[in-house]
Design an enzyme around this catalytic site. Structure first.
Site, short mmCIF file in Angstrom:
data_model
loop_
_atom_site.label_atom_id
_atom_site.label_comp_id
_atom_site.label_asym_id
_atom_site.label_seq_id
_atom_site.Cartn_x
_atom_site.Cartn_y
_atom_site.Cartn_z
CE LYS A 87 -4.33 1.21 2.28
NZ LYS A 87 -5.06 1.08 3.55
C1 E4P Z 1 -8.31 2.40 3.44
O1 E4P Z 1 -7.58 1.53 3.01
C2 E4P Z 1 -8.27 2.96 4.77
O2 E4P Z 1 -7.62 2.02 5.61
C3 E4P Z 1 -9.62 3.17 5.39
O3 E4P Z 1 -10.68 2.68 4.58
C4 E4P Z 1 -9.85 4.50 5.98
O4 E4P Z 1 -11.12 4.53 6.58
P1 E4P Z 1 -11.53 5.67 7.62
O5 E4P Z 1 -11.66 6.96 6.88
O6 E4P Z 1 -12.86 5.21 8.17
O7 E4P Z 1 -10.43 5.71 8.64
#
Ligand code: E4P
Length: 218
Positions: A87
């Site tokens: 990522k």
């Molecule tokens: C995406 O990969 C992120 O980990 C995540 O979906 C962020 O979500 P949030 O905005 O609820 O923290």
């Protein structure tokens, strides 16, 4: 449509695996911190545990923000397990690293996508997934789902193989609208997947069926 769980919590991952509908997991440094995972060895061991639980892609985020650092961390993560997807944040050096990983056959998830232009750049660099953050755009009064729709349309116009992974999906209507739009993947907390089970008329109907059965079989 693929369902990914957005968590680093092993109990939640096991629960979703047992339900039989889990296609993968996404994590981020905040989710790892929430589980109290600290120190490189523990972080790596935790990712390995997640990969052993889930039959599907597991996104593990780099911490470095410079090209060499992203490449070094990403290669180490990719070596951990074949399910690892590196990522990478949507920054200049991140795009360069995504291109490098694509040429090496290492899967990537370009995270923190807030515009269609960012998604297009990541797709051109060869990202496996792009992650538009639906809920965080909604949080600042913008339309997160409209962004997902735009990206799906653009990728379809040009046949990009990059998958649209709708992230920051906070509730059931978000998930359903992502499905209507045609997002390839949603990643969300377990509560959102469990929320798909519920309707009061299901509970009421089942209670009536069971009561009627009991009445004539008593
Ligand atoms: C995406 O990969 C992120 O980990 C995540 O979906 C962020 O979500 P949030 O905005 O609820 O923290």
């Amino acid at each position: 449509m693929k369902f990914f769980l957005d968590t680093a919590n092993l109990h939640e991952i096991r629960e979703a695996v047992e339900l039989g509908v889990l296609d993968g997991v996404t994590t981020n440094p905040s989710l790892m911190a929430k589980e109290g995972i600290r120190g490189l060895d523990n972080v790596m061991a935790h990712y390995r545990q997640i990969c052993e639980l889930v039959d599907g892609d597991v996104s593990a985020e780099v911490i470095a923000t410079d090209y060499d650092g992203i490449v070094r961390e990403g290669e180490a993560l990719a070596e951990l397990h074949p399910s690892i997807v590196v990522k990478v944040p949507m920054i200049r050096d991140g795009i360069k690293a995504i291109k490098y990983f694509a040429e090496k056959g290492i899967k990537t998830n370009c995270t923190l996508i807030f515009t269609a232009g960012q998604a297009l750049l990541a797709a051109k660099a060869g990202a496996t997934y792009v992650s538009p953050f639906v809920g965080r755009l909604d949080d600042i009064g913008q339309d997160g789902l409209q962004l997902v729709e735009q990206i799906v349309q653009i990728f379809s116009n040009y046949g990009y193989p990059t998958e649209v992974l709708a992230a920051s999906v906070r509730h059931v209507p978000h998930l359903i609208q992502c499905a209507e739009i045609g997002a390839d993947v949603v990643t969300c907390p377990l509560s959102v997947i469990s929320g798909l089970l519920n309707h009061p008329l299901t509970d009421k109907g089942l209670a009536t069926f069971l009561a009627d059965h009991k009445r004539v079989n008593a």
